[in-house]
Design a protein around this motif. Structure first.
Motif, PDB file in Angstrom:
ATOM      1  N   VAL A  79       0.864  -1.181   0.000  1.00 40.64           N
ATOM      2  CA  VAL A  79       0.000   0.000   0.000  1.00 40.64           C
ATOM      3  C   VAL A  79       0.901   1.233   0.000  1.00 40.64           C
ATOM      4  O   VAL A  79       1.872   1.308   0.756  1.00 40.64           O
ATOM      5  CB  VAL A  79      -0.922   0.007   1.247  1.00 40.64           C
ATOM      6  N   GLU A  80       0.568   2.191  -0.858  1.00 44.93           N
ATOM      7  CA  GLU A  80       1.284   3.467  -0.925  1.00 44.93           C
ATOM      8  C   GLU A  80       0.266   4.598  -0.959  1.00 44.93           C
ATOM      9  O   GLU A  80      -0.899   4.383  -1.302  1.00 44.93           O
ATOM     10  CB  GLU A  80       2.160   3.541  -2.174  1.00 44.93           C
ATOM     11  N   HIS A  81       0.726   5.805  -0.623  1.00 41.82           N
ATOM     12  CA  HIS A  81      -0.153   6.976  -0.659  1.00 41.82           C
ATOM     13  C   HIS A  81       0.651   8.216  -0.983  1.00 41.82           C
ATOM     14  O   HIS A  81       1.884   8.249  -0.812  1.00 41.82           O
ATOM     15  CB  HIS A  81      -0.898   7.140   0.674  1.00 41.82           C
ATOM     16  N   THR A  82      -0.038   9.239  -1.485  1.00 40.85           N
ATOM     17  CA  THR A  82       0.591  10.529  -1.739  1.00 40.85           C
ATOM     18  C   THR A  82      -0.473  11.610  -1.852  1.00 40.85           C
ATOM     19  O   THR A  82      -1.657  11.315  -2.046  1.00 40.85           O
ATOM     20  CB  THR A  82       1.456  10.513  -3.016  1.00 40.85           C
ATOM     21  N   ALA A 134      -7.219  -8.789   5.712  1.00 38.83           N
ATOM     22  CA  ALA A 134      -6.082  -8.073   6.303  1.00 38.83           C
ATOM     23  C   ALA A 134      -5.561  -7.012   5.332  1.00 38.83           C
ATOM     24  O   ALA A 134      -5.211  -5.905   5.739  1.00 38.83           O
ATOM     25  CB  ALA A 134      -4.974  -9.049   6.665  1.00 38.83           C
ATOM     26  N   ILE A 135      -5.520  -7.333   4.050  1.00 38.55           N
ATOM     27  CA  ILE A 135      -5.053  -6.379   3.038  1.00 38.55           C
ATOM     28  C   ILE A 135      -6.043  -5.229   2.920  1.00 38.55           C
ATOM     29  O   ILE A 135      -5.646  -4.054   2.899  1.00 38.55           O
ATOM     30  CB  ILE A 135      -4.845  -7.095   1.689  1.00 38.55           C
ATOM     31  N   LEU A 136      -7.334  -5.550   2.880  1.00 38.17           N
ATOM     32  CA  LEU A 136      -8.360  -4.503   2.811  1.00 38.17           C
ATOM     33  C   LEU A 136      -8.309  -3.609   4.046  1.00 38.17           C
ATOM     34  O   LEU A 136      -8.493  -2.390   3.943  1.00 38.17           O
ATOM     35  CB  LEU A 136      -9.744  -5.132   2.662  1.00 38.17           C
ATOM     36  N   ALA A 137      -8.027  -4.190   5.204  1.00 40.76           N
ATOM     37  CA  ALA A 137      -7.925  -3.410   6.442  1.00 40.76           C
ATOM     38  C   ALA A 137      -6.758  -2.431   6.374  1.00 40.76           C
ATOM     39  O   ALA A 137      -6.864  -1.297   6.854  1.00 40.76           O
ATOM     40  CB  ALA A 137      -7.785  -4.339   7.646  1.00 40.76           C
ATOM     41  N   GLU A 138      -5.643  -2.841   5.785  1.00 38.51           N
ATOM     42  CA  GLU A 138      -4.488  -1.941   5.646  1.00 38.51           C
ATOM     43  C   GLU A 138      -4.790  -0.807   4.671  1.00 38.51           C
ATOM     44  O   GLU A 138      -4.389   0.337   4.895  1.00 38.51           O
ATOM     45  CB  GLU A 138      -3.242  -2.710   5.203  1.00 38.51           C
ATOM     46  N   LEU A 139      -5.487  -1.111   3.585  1.00 39.01           N
ATOM     47  CA  LEU A 139      -5.891  -0.056   2.648  1.00 39.01           C
ATOM     48  C   LEU A 139      -6.765   0.974   3.359  1.00 39.01           C
ATOM     49  O   LEU A 139      -6.553   2.181   3.239  1.00 39.01           O
ATOM     50  CB  LEU A 139      -6.651  -0.648   1.459  1.00 39.01           C
ATOM     51  N   LYS A 140      -7.731   0.492   4.128  1.00 43.34           N
ATOM     52  CA  LYS A 140      -8.640   1.375   4.857  1.00 43.34           C
ATOM     53  C   LYS A 140      -7.898   2.169   5.926  1.00 43.34           C
ATOM     54  O   LYS A 140      -8.125   3.366   6.089  1.00 43.34           O
ATOM     55  CB  LYS A 140      -9.773   0.567   5.482  1.00 43.34           C
ATOM     56  N   ALA A 141      -7.000   1.521   6.651  1.00 41.60           N
ATOM     57  CA  ALA A 141      -6.234   2.211   7.692  1.00 41.60           C
ATOM     58  C   ALA A 141      -5.374   3.323   7.100  1.00 41.60           C
ATOM     59  O   ALA A 141      -5.275   4.416   7.667  1.00 41.60           O
ATOM     60  CB  ALA A 141      -5.364   1.208   8.454  1.00 41.60           C
ATOM     61  N   CYS A 142      -4.764   3.050   5.964  1.00 42.72           N
ATOM     62  CA  CYS A 142      -3.951   4.073   5.289  1.00 42.72           C
ATOM     63  C   CYS A 142      -4.822   5.250   4.873  1.00 42.72           C
ATOM     64  O   CYS A 142      -4.458   6.406   5.059  1.00 42.72           O
ATOM     65  CB  CYS A 142      -3.237   3.460   4.086  1.00 42.72           C
ATOM     66  N   HIS A 143      -5.988   4.936   4.310  1.00 46.46           N
ATOM     67  CA  HIS A 143      -6.914   5.993   3.882  1.00 46.46           C
ATOM     68  C   HIS A 143      -7.388   6.824   5.073  1.00 46.46           C
ATOM     69  O   HIS A 143      -7.452   8.053   4.995  1.00 46.46           O
ATOM     70  CB  HIS A 143      -8.101   5.359   3.153  1.00 46.46           C
ATOM     71  N   TYR A 158      -8.399   4.628  -3.351  1.00 42.91           N
ATOM     72  CA  TYR A 158      -9.011   5.774  -2.712  1.00 42.91           C
ATOM     73  C   TYR A 158      -8.392   7.027  -3.340  1.00 42.91           C
ATOM     74  O   TYR A 158      -7.167   7.126  -3.411  1.00 42.91           O
ATOM     75  CB  TYR A 158      -8.757   5.810  -1.207  1.00 42.91           C
ATOM     76  N   ARG A 159      -9.237   7.950  -3.744  1.00 40.29           N
ATOM     77  CA  ARG A 159      -8.748   9.201  -4.325  1.00 40.29           C
ATOM     78  C   ARG A 159      -8.894  10.313  -3.301  1.00 40.29           C
ATOM     79  O   ARG A 159      -9.952  10.490  -2.706  1.00 40.29           O
ATOM     80  CB  ARG A 159      -9.549   9.566  -5.563  1.00 40.29           C
ATOM     81  N   GLY A 160      -7.811  11.070  -3.105  1.00 39.54           N
ATOM     82  CA  GLY A 160      -7.862  12.240  -2.238  1.00 39.54           C
ATOM     83  C   GLY A 160      -8.468  13.408  -2.999  1.00 39.54           C
ATOM     84  O   GLY A 160      -8.647  13.343  -4.212  1.00 39.54           O
ATOM     85  N   GLU A 161      -8.781  14.452  -2.285  1.00 38.05           N
ATOM     86  CA  GLU A 161      -9.335  15.642  -2.928  1.00 38.05           C
ATOM     87  C   GLU A 161      -8.219  16.480  -3.542  1.00 38.05           C
ATOM     88  O   GLU A 161      -7.203  16.730  -2.901  1.00 38.05           O
ATOM     89  CB  GLU A 161     -10.091  16.496  -1.904  1.00 38.05           C
TER      90      GLU A 161
END
Length: 117
Positions: free
Chosen positions: A48-51, A76-85, A112-115
């Motif tokens: 999972v990455e984010h920016t 577990a993978i979906l939970a990490e995506l949600k936690a990051c978001h 997930y797309r940020g604004e």
């Protein structure tokens, strides 16, 4: 037949397209689950990455924890995506599937797309 031009501009972060799925409507939770299941089914390692949206075209995205080497639990993978978001609500969050055989990214999608600023 004409081809639609997507007017993506560096000056307009909201217009930028980052990968194939970004031209489609946002994925539903069920569609995201199916993508995660596909990555697990093929034995790829999820990460999972984010920016921030204004930096989405950069080669560098922030890593959320370490890649989940050998993880096969879809929840577990979906939970990490949600936690990051949830920890970075204004950021784009993407799922990557690392292919062990080719030693490269086999899948890469923004879930997930940020604004945009």
């Amino acid at each position: 037949m004409s081809i639609q031009d997507y007017k993506s501009r560096l000056s307009d972060p909201a217009s930028r397209k980052m990968e194939t799925f970004s031209y489609l409507p946002p994925m539903t939770d069920d569609q995201i689950r199916k993508q995660v299941e596909w990555i697990v089914k093929h034995g790829w390692n999820p990460a999972v990455e984010h920016t921030e949206p204004e930096h989405a075209t950069s080669n560098y995205w922030y890593m959320w924890k370490l890649p989940m080497f050998g993880e096969t639990d879809v929840d577990a993978i979906l939970a990490e995506l949600k936690a990051c978001h949830e920890a970075n609500p204004g950021n784009h969050v993407r799922l990557i599937g690392y292919n062990n055989y080719t030693q490269s990214q086999g899948a890469n999608m923004v879930v997930y797309r940020g604004e945009a600023v």
